[in-house]
Design an enzyme around this catalytic site. Structure first.
Site, short mmCIF file in Angstrom:
data_model
loop_
_atom_site.label_atom_id
_atom_site.label_comp_id
_atom_site.label_asym_id
_atom_site.label_seq_id
_atom_site.Cartn_x
_atom_site.Cartn_y
_atom_site.Cartn_z
N SER A 81 6.24 44.19 20.26
CA SER A 81 6.45 44.70 18.90
C SER A 81 6.47 46.23 18.91
O SER A 81 7.29 46.82 19.61
CB SER A 81 5.36 44.11 17.98
OG SER A 81 5.67 44.32 16.63
N GLU B 128 13.95 36.49 14.07
CA GLU B 128 13.29 37.75 13.72
C GLU B 128 14.17 38.69 12.90
O GLU B 128 15.35 38.88 13.23
CB GLU B 128 12.87 38.49 14.99
CG GLU B 128 11.93 37.71 15.89
CD GLU B 128 11.34 38.61 16.96
OE1 GLU B 128 10.93 39.73 16.63
OE2 GLU B 128 11.28 38.18 18.12
N HIS C 267 8.50 36.25 15.91
CA HIS C 267 8.15 37.54 16.50
C HIS C 267 7.03 37.38 17.52
O HIS C 267 6.01 36.75 17.25
CB HIS C 267 7.71 38.46 15.36
CG HIS C 267 7.47 39.88 15.75
ND1 HIS C 267 8.48 40.72 16.17
CD2 HIS C 267 6.33 40.62 15.75
CE1 HIS C 267 7.97 41.91 16.41
NE2 HIS C 267 6.67 41.88 16.18
#
Length: 315
Positions: free
Chosen positions: A152, A247, A277
């Protein structure tokens, strides 16, 4: 494919959240609670607190024994950057990811506790990551035996730390591994709209909320904030980018991969269907997570082996 597993995880991630923008403290507490549910391979790793570049870090090493990675401990080092939108998260919340990479590769890892926004907005996190990399190099670490990895926001940091290191004249690591990286603060990817509602984790509004904390008024139109649309990746090491098709940040990965190809960089774009995600955190629960981590571990071992071969041949 594991349809039932994916459905259960989607439902977990869609559990009701408090209405309206949350405080930083609420966001951080909620994330800790979520990540505490992930499976960590405690029997295959050992951890210890340490310091790296004047920042706290978690040292994660494989337990010796028949289950250790195939290349053996000490043959490579992973510098890991945790996720959390540059606002939340820690080495502890990312331990399911670092632990699984260490267990699968046999490499040791340092997971950095970089400074977070809003207390420390851009570019504090990048500065800390570069300082950590410098500290490893100063300690004698060979960059050809070292890789950057992250998820991320931390996947974004793996890329932007490499940019900053290159521009500072530092030798670059052997590889970059990015799980669902955040790479575009301009939020211009088509998936920001086409995956809205399909993504069980993020909405544009939620990303704008935490993104404003990290930006703190900075112009997002710069390479260290939006490398997917603005970075020159010339000279970058090989990259593996793993992302889920559900996502809103999908196009962050697809566009960075395209820029990497255009710059002559070896890049693998690994898209898994119908997963959320950073789905790799669900190792032990989701078949696709374990399979993706196996592919990631293979990639890292191959890159470290290539570096070792180059050193041996004097290249």
């Amino acid at each position: 494919m594991s349809r039932d597993q994916r459905i259960r995880i989607d439902r977990l991630l869609r559990q009701p959240h408090p209405q309206g923008p949350q405080s930083v403290e609420q966001i951080r507490a909620g994330f800790r609670e979520l990540m505490a549910q992930m499976i960590v391979p405690h029997d295959r790793i050992r951890t210890a607190p340490t310091t790296l570049g004047d920042r706290p870090a978690l040292r994660v090493e494989p337990n010796p024994g028949p289950q250790a990675g195939t290349d053996g401990p000490g043959s490579g080092t992973i510098l890991y950057f945790h996720g959390g939108a540059w606002v939340f998260g820690s080495p502890e919340t990312a331990l399911s990811l670092t632990g699984n990479l260490v267990a699968r590769t046999g490499f040791g890892a340092y997971s950095l506790d970089y400074r977070l926004a809003p207390e420390h907005p851009f570019p504090a996190a990048i500065e800390d990551c570069v300082a950590a990399y410098r500290a490893l190099l100063d300690s004698g670490a060979d960059p050809s035996a070292l890789v950057f990895a992250g998820d991320s926001a931390g996947g974004g940091l793996a890329v932007t730390t490499c940019l900053a290191a290159r521009d500072a004249g530092l030798p670059l690591p052997a590889a970059i591994l990015a799980f669902s990286p955040g790479l575009d603060a301009t939020r211009t990817g088509e998936s920001m709209d086409t995956k809205e509602g399909i993504d069980p984790v993020f909405t544009r509004a939620a990303l704008d909320h935490t993104g404003a904390m990290y930006l703190a008024g900075a112009d997002p139109h710069q390479p260290l904030l939006s490398p997917a649309v603005l970075a020159d990746l010339t000279g970058f090491p090989p990259m593996l980018i793993q992302v889920g098709s559900n996502e809103v940040l999908l196009d962050d990965s697809t566009r960075l991969a395209a820029r990497a190809r255009a710059a002559g960089v070896d890049v693998i774009l690994d898209v898994t269907a119908d997963v959320p995600h950073v789905f790799q955190a669900f190792a032990g629960v989701l078949d696709e997570a374990d399979e993706a981590l196996d592919r990631a571990a293979l990639f890292l071992r191959q890159r470290i082996r290539a570096g070792a071969a180059a050193r041996t041949s004097g290249a």
